[in-house]
Every structure is written in structure tokens, then in C-alpha cells.
Write an enzyme that holds these catalytic residues in place. Sequence first.
Site, PDB file in Angstrom:
ATOM      1  N   ASP A 249       0.869  -1.177   0.000  1.00 40.16           N
ATOM      2  CA  ASP A 249       0.000   0.000   0.000  1.00 40.16           C
ATOM      3  C   ASP A 249       0.904   1.225   0.000  1.00 40.16           C
ATOM      4  O   ASP A 249       1.738   1.384   0.901  1.00 40.16           O
ATOM      5  CB  ASP A 249      -0.902   0.015   1.238  1.00 40.16           C
ATOM      6  CG  ASP A 249      -1.934  -1.100   1.217  1.00 40.16           C
ATOM      7  OD1 ASP A 249      -2.189  -1.648   0.134  1.00 40.16           O
ATOM      8  OD2 ASP A 249      -2.477  -1.419   2.282  1.00 40.16           O
ATOM      9  N   ASP A 368     -13.521  -4.061  -1.910  1.00 41.09           N
ATOM     10  CA  ASP A 368     -13.410  -3.817  -0.471  1.00 41.09           C
ATOM     11  C   ASP A 368     -14.802  -3.989   0.117  1.00 41.09           C
ATOM     12  O   ASP A 368     -15.774  -3.426  -0.405  1.00 41.09           O
ATOM     13  CB  ASP A 368     -12.898  -2.402  -0.186  1.00 41.09           C
ATOM     14  CG  ASP A 368     -11.499  -2.166  -0.730  1.00 41.09           C
ATOM     15  OD1 ASP A 368     -10.748  -3.150  -0.881  1.00 41.09           O
ATOM     16  OD2 ASP A 368     -11.159  -0.999  -1.011  1.00 41.09           O
TER      17      ASP A 368
END
Length: 485
Positions: A249, A368
Site C-alpha cells: 500500500d 473492499d
Amino acid sequence: MQILPAIDLKDGRCVRLFKGDFSTVHAVADDPAAVAAAFSRAGARLIHVVDLDGARGGVRRNDAVVRELVRAARPAKIELGGGLRRMEDLESADALGVQRFVLGSAAAEAPDFVRAAVARFGARVAVGIDAQNGRVKTAGWEKDAGRDALELAAEMEALGVKTIIFTDIDTDGMLSGPNLPRLKALREKVSCALVASGGVASSAHLRTVRELGCEAAIVGKAIYSGDIDLTEAIEEETRMTKRIIPCMDVKDGRVVKGVGFEHLRDAGDPADFARRYCEQGADELVFLDITATTEDRDTTLDAIRRVLEVIDVPLCVGGGIRTPEDAARLFDLGVSKVSINTAAVLRPALIEEIAGRYGSAAVTVAIDARRDEAGGYEVLIRGGHEAAGLDAVAWARQAEALGAGEILLTSKDADGTKDGYDLEMTKAVAQAVRVPVIASGGCGSLRDIADAFDIAGAGGALAASLFHFGELTIPQVREFLEGHR
């Protein structure tokens, strides 16, 4: 196990021959670039190209064609063999955009060159050992090198070569199956990555090669003859593979990690992590520019370039990809896949547009999600900050129907907790689609990774902080999974 479709070049055309006999050469396609593009759309991530003119005479005449192959094959990459006998040859192939260089005659005749090539290009250097009755052949298979294939393989591994491509000349083009005893002996002799070539003509042949421990198989004539459907074969191999995928990330060019998509802390430089993970044997890497969408900006290209310079595995990039043109810029850099999330939810046709141009294997749809009060799984967008009003299982089915090649499923509830993946959610999505599902969010132990595969049916397990901060290494994961087969 990867399947590498083969393109043999002679006089600018795509040709085939039997047992390396140049008197049997016949053209199978006048437009090699079109063949490479078709292989890429079928899901190939690396295409094996041999310049037969260079292999036989030492003079490469197909560089212009190779340049076109590199362009047409994107996002797939090209490995090139034939006539690569000097450092200048490797440098010119590098300038053409070739990803991996296959040294054949040079390996048997000039070990000092191999050593220098590995020092210069690292894992991008592979050695091709072409053998007949266990004896190495060079110069387009027309010269006996006076070397034993097994001994040459061991010598090359000692020089730092990470990949050996073994071709059994007597099986090449015969569709009779690979020479399993030779491959087995070679697998026992060396521990580096082994690629099988020659005779593969069915899914059963691919299965036996995989079971021998080969990391890849080169398939040529069987694709052109229709004995193997490349798309189906790659899909089957993908379903069989348990991929270990470190995830980076990235925010402001740095790797970060948080909990529940919040409370981010700096972890380090993405290129440093990428290099380490490749050395440990990661199957692929994921690079997520986690604030590109919320900040309404394009993906950070400079950090991606630096990562691509140090890796030799597929890279999937997500964040800020809103149009096919955004995806094209990444593929032009050398990215293997793009991950789309918010943009796909807001405009599902984006999945079709990218898959139609580059193939389903180039498109990952990231979902997500969190559990809702009704017991379902609610899709989140914009970095997990906004509910999309979609059920995760239904959205995964729709994404697959539109052309997604895989689903990257992250549980916001579990993310960063190290309490384990949401196995129930992962299993629900994995059972609803045929494409692989990558489990993400919450990995905290070796058992969690095993459960993602064995209980939830995931095709890949993604982890971040465990790898970033050295709590686990990829070899440890593989050893654990091997013991729980």
C-alpha cells in the site's frame, strides 16, 4: 505453473520445425505480432521467442520484429533467445523492451560471459539447455557441444543463473509428451527455477510437468495445431496455483500500513520491498496507490518504474485507474495487471473496455467489503470510506461476467487486525465465481494463509505487514503449505 506460448522467428515470420531440423521449417503465421497479441489476450504473461536466424548463424535479423512483438504483446512480456552471445546483444535486446534473455550456445561455450551477464542483469538472465540423449546441442541444435546437460545445468546454477529452460530435442514438435526422466533428473540436480520445453501437447502433459516441480512449460506446436487451447490451459493452471502475494500500500511514494484502512504508518521504500520479495520467491506483487482515488489524481508512476526495474514477477497496480488510457499507460511501463475498484463500481463498462483490449488476465477487480447488519457483505468504494449499495457476492459475479480475470477481495473489518482473513466472505465469493479470488485483509499467521486456500478456496493469499516487518518470509509460508498438502 506458468504456460509460456512459443514463437519461433525466421526471416520475419512465425515458423515451426520438428526436432530442430531446419529442413522441416514451415511458416505458421506471417504476422508474428498478431500472434503475440492473441497470446496476451489469452492470458499469457510471458511469451517465449526464439530468433532462429540468430541461433543458427549468430546474426540476429529479426530485431525489428521483436520490437513489434514487445509492443503488440503488452501487458505480456517477451523472453528472447537466439544469437545472444555478447553483452552488446543483451543491451540491444534490453533496448527493444525484452524482459528476459535466454542464453543457449553462450552458456555452453562462454561461462565467463554468463557470469558477467548475471552480474549485469540478474534474474533477467535465463539459460536454455537444448539436449539430445542427454548431450548439449548448440548453434541452432546443429553442433554437439561435448557437454552433459545435467553437468551444464549445475554449472550454470553455480554461476547465479535463476532459471534454466530445458528442451529435449527428440520430443520437440512431436506432440508425444515431454521427456519426463530427463526432467526429473534435472529437477534433482538443480534447485533453481526449471522450465520444461518439448513435446507438451495436452493438459495431462502439463499436469505431469507441474508435478515434477517445473515452474513453467513452453508450448508451441500444440497451440498452433489446436491440441491445447491456451486460454483454457492458463485458466486451469491459475486455478491450480496457490499464489503468495505481498501487497504494498503506497502513499506519497512510500509503503504504509494501517488498521481498517486508517492510522497509516510508514514502512519503507517500495522498490526495496519489491526486490526483497522477488528474491524470496513471491509469485507476484500488488502495488496499491491507496490515496489516488480519494485525492482524485493519477497513479504515482515514478515509484512504479522503480519497482519494475528490480522485479522479474508480475506486478498488479491499482489506484487512480479510471479509463482504458490510464491502464494503457501502466501496461506501457511494463505492469502486468491493473486493479480497478471505485471506477469499476461507478462505471462497470470499464471492465469490458480494458479486458476487450488486453484480455481478462490483465484485469483484476478489487472489492473492499464489510459485513452488514443483514448478514451480507457490503461493497465499499473511495478507499473504504463510502458504501456503494452493492452486495459483494453479486458484484463479484457481475465483474466476472464483464471480463474480470480475478477478484481481489479485502475485508475492511479484518484489515490490519492480524486476526485472520474473513473466511466466510472469501468462501462465499470464491464459490460464486469461476475466476480466482485473492484473500486480503487480516492475515496474522501461517495457519491463516493455509485456511484461505483450504477452507475458503482462495486462489491467492495477500499479506502486507507480516512480510513488511519480517514476521514471516515467503519461504516459510511455502514450507508450511507444503507440509499441509
